[in-house]
Design a protein around this motif. Structure first.
Motif: not given
Length: 330
Positions: A184-195
């Motif tokens: 898998d490529g390294f793909g992450y984003r902050p979640s909606d709740d910021g946690r």
């Protein structure tokens, strides 16, 4: 052990033989370590001065060098000693590890796999559903090939390598030990709740051209969508990272510990020095060179050489280094 006369070696190299030796040549060796049964190589004036003290019976040298062979010693002059060295190394190359059986009984091979003629599959390999192996593919022990992957003719995969699902591999490739293709490529984003972090699915694949060689413990990640692509003839060193959706043109070189971030594009013949880092969404055009340890933050034009961190035109960067050195002396 193979051995050759100096005339037999020159028959292969087709160089200019100067002097002669009656010692049989049993292998190549570095100038300082060579004995009288060795042939060595001299590619520049930097090493020419070491010939007199070397015990080697013969040397392949660039034809622009003026060296006397000496008693019972021989020189072979060629246009490029490095390329001639490659031919000699082939002459003395030991055989590859042998397979007692073409397909080891401990290999796990799904019934839907298509295996071409002359394939060799080592112990404890796993080959998943709908994989296609071309003619003459060699899988050394403990290789894993996952579902729907296609591998072209005469490709060699060394032990510990994992090729994930849906990858397309060309012919005459070499993957050394513990290569990872299609993780898998390294793909992450902050979640909606910021946690926390939300993982971005990576649903693309990897496409690798023909005559590609990838060194041990290097990684080529699958694309987020579409494909991560490595063009024909690329040569990749050990411990190299190629991130998702990157595209490499033909005959690119990446030295050890270098890395491409996501969606980097390389033209044809790009050279990336050791430990160089390339920022995401950067384009490096054909024929450009990135010096070792450099950090590329923006696009690079065709044929340009860059150095430093952040990387700049090599001539400008060298001027800055000279200026800084002068300042430290005041």
């Amino acid at each position: 052990m193979a051995s050759y006369t100096i005339k037999e070696i020159n028959t292969i190299l087709k160089g200019e033989l100067i002097g002669n030796t009656d010692n049989l040549i049993e292998g190549p060796e570095q100038l300082k370590n060579a004995k009288n049964h060795h042939i060595t190589f001299i590619g520049s004036t930097k090493y020419a001065k070491l010939w007199e003290s070397s015990e080697a019976s013969a040397a392949v040298i660039n034809d622009n060098l003026n060296i006397e062979p000496g008693d019972n010693r021989a020189l072979i002059k060629v246009p490029n000693a490095d390329l001639a060295m490659a031919k000699i190394l082939e002459m003395f190359s030991p055989p590859s590890p042998e397979f007692e059986v073409e397909i080891h009984p401990t290999a796990v091979i799904h019934e839907t796999v298509v295996i071409g003629g002359g394939c060799k599959i080592g112990a404890n390999c796993y080959i998943g559903p709908n994989v296609v192996l071309g003619d003459g593919v060699t899988l050394y022990p403990n290789v894993c090939i996952f579902d729907d992957t296609v591998i072209g003719d005469a490709t060699t995969v060394w032990s510990g390598t994992v090729i994930r699902e849906r990858c397309i591999i060309g012919s005459h490739c070499i993957f050394h030990t513990n290569v990872s293709i299609g993780a898998d490529g390294f793909g992450y984003r902050p979640s909606d709740d910021g946690r926390g972090l939300t993982k971005i699915p990576q649903i693309g694949n990897v496409i690798i051209g023909h005559y590609v060689e990838i060194g041990a413990n290097s990684c080529v990640d699958r694309a987020k969508f579409s494909a991560t692509i490595i063009g024909d003839g690329c040569k990749i060193d050990n411990l190299v990272q190629i991130a998702h959706n990157s595209v490499m043109g033909r005959s690119c070189i990446m030295a050890g510990h270098s890395g491409l971030a996501g969606s980097v594009t390389l033209g044809d013949g790009v050279i990336i020095g050791g430990s160089a880092s390339i920022k995401d969404h950067t384009t490096i055009e054909s024929g450009a060179t990135v010096g070792a340890g450099s950090g590329v933050m923006g696009d690079i034009k065709a044929g340009q050489t860059v150095l430093g961190y952040p990387a700049q035109d090599s001539r400008e960067m060298l001027k800055q280094w000279v200026a800084l050195k002068r300042l430290t002396k005041k």
